[in-house]
Design a protein around this motif. Structure first.
Motif, PDB file in Angstrom:
ATOM      1  N   UNK A   1      22.852 -10.184 -29.664  1.00  0.00           N
ATOM      2  CA  UNK A   1      23.142  -9.267 -28.564  1.00  0.00           C
ATOM      3  C   UNK A   1      21.891  -8.707 -27.923  1.00  0.00           C
ATOM      4  N   UNK A   2      20.866  -8.451 -28.724  1.00  0.00           N
ATOM      5  CA  UNK A   2      19.645  -7.879 -28.162  1.00  0.00           C
ATOM      6  C   UNK A   2      18.843  -8.897 -27.374  1.00  0.00           C
ATOM      7  N   UNK A   3      19.089 -10.190 -27.580  1.00  0.00           N
ATOM      8  CA  UNK A   3      18.381 -11.224 -26.819  1.00  0.00           C
ATOM      9  C   UNK A   3      19.252 -11.854 -25.748  1.00  0.00           C
ATOM     10  N   UNK A   4      20.343 -11.229 -25.378  1.00  0.00           N
ATOM     11  CA  UNK A   4      21.241 -11.749 -24.341  1.00  0.00           C
ATOM     12  C   UNK A   4      20.892 -11.139 -22.989  1.00  0.00           C
ATOM     13  N   UNK A   5      19.684 -11.390 -22.537  1.00  0.00           N
ATOM     14  CA  UNK A   5      19.196 -10.792 -21.300  1.00  0.00           C
ATOM     15  C   UNK A   5      19.902 -11.268 -20.053  1.00  0.00           C
ATOM     16  N   UNK A   6      20.440 -12.478 -20.071  1.00  0.00           N
ATOM     17  CA  UNK A   6      21.099 -12.989 -18.874  1.00  0.00           C
ATOM     18  C   UNK A   6      22.339 -12.182 -18.526  1.00  0.00           C
ATOM     19  N   UNK A   7      23.014 -11.619 -19.523  1.00  0.00           N
ATOM     20  CA  UNK A   7      24.218 -10.820 -19.256  1.00  0.00           C
ATOM     21  C   UNK A   7      23.856  -9.557 -18.501  1.00  0.00           C
ATOM     22  N   UNK A   8      22.813  -8.878 -18.955  1.00  0.00           N
ATOM     23  CA  UNK A   8      22.427  -7.655 -18.258  1.00  0.00           C
ATOM     24  C   UNK A   8      21.803  -7.969 -16.908  1.00  0.00           C
ATOM     25  N   UNK A   9      21.166  -9.120 -16.772  1.00  0.00           N
ATOM     26  CA  UNK A   9      20.641  -9.523 -15.458  1.00  0.00           C
ATOM     27  C   UNK A   9      21.754  -9.692 -14.434  1.00  0.00           C
ATOM     28  N   UNK A  10      22.845 -10.312 -14.842  1.00  0.00           N
ATOM     29  CA  UNK A  10      23.998 -10.444 -13.953  1.00  0.00           C
ATOM     30  C   UNK A  10      24.600  -9.079 -13.623  1.00  0.00           C
ATOM     31  N   UNK A  11      24.671  -8.210 -14.613  1.00  0.00           N
ATOM     32  CA  UNK A  11      25.238  -6.875 -14.382  1.00  0.00           C
ATOM     33  C   UNK A  11      24.382  -6.093 -13.392  1.00  0.00           C
ATOM     34  N   UNK A  12      23.069  -6.149 -13.538  1.00  0.00           N
ATOM     35  CA  UNK A  12      22.174  -5.434 -12.618  1.00  0.00           C
ATOM     36  C   UNK A  12      22.267  -6.018 -11.223  1.00  0.00           C
ATOM     37  N   UNK A  13      22.316  -7.353 -11.119  1.00  0.00           N
ATOM     38  CA  UNK A  13      22.393  -7.991  -9.803  1.00  0.00           C
ATOM     39  C   UNK A  13      23.731  -7.715  -9.123  1.00  0.00           C
ATOM     40  N   UNK A  14      24.800  -7.651  -9.894  1.00  0.00           N
ATOM     41  CA  UNK A  14      26.132  -7.490  -9.311  1.00  0.00           C
ATOM     42  C   UNK A  14      26.470  -6.034  -9.022  1.00  0.00           C
TER      43      UNK A  14
END
Length: 127
Positions: free
Chosen positions: A56-69
């Motif tokens: 979970x701590x290395x799942x940066x792509x999920x938070x990247x999508x959340x920030x972009x969206x």
């Protein structure tokens, strides 16, 4: 393009955030004896829970999508909720208020760490 920029920013933020969150693995190591005693988990089960926490701590792509969206403010608010939800459900499991299983603790720590992974890049993108 915005999604790519968000994912790129999040990956850079997660590299910076790894320094901030590197103590979580040590903290989990210190608490694993308490979890092992209270929940009667084996060392392999605790290692699996710790692995999901790291995932979970290395799942940066999920938070990247959340920030972009949603934008950085809403992503940080959502991340704060995920941290609370994951840690609160973990506490409920340890206190035997809800049934504790390896799968549920893996899910709870994964959720909390996705939230923790989003905080650092979210603050970078808002500054």
């Amino acid at each position: 393009m915005m999604i790519f920029c968000g994912v790129l920013l999040c990956c850079c933020g997660c590299c910076r955030g790894n320094y901030c969150f590197s103590g979580l693995t040590t903290a989990f190591g210190l608490l694993s004896a308490v979890l092992q005693d209270n929940l009667h988990f084996s060392t392999d089960n605790l290692a699996l829970v710790g692995s999901f926490s790291n995932l979970g701590s290395y799942s940066g792509f999920i938070c990247g999508y959340a920030i972009a969206y949603w934008g950085s403010q809403r992503a940080i608010q959502g991340a704060s909720f995920l941290i609370f939800l994951g840690l609160y459900c973990t506490w409920l499991s340890v206190q035997h208020i809800i049934p504790a299983s390896v799968a549920s603790l893996c899910l709870f720590t994964f959720i909390a760490q996705i939230g923790a992974c989003t905080i650092s890049p979210g603050t970078l993108s808002s500054s």
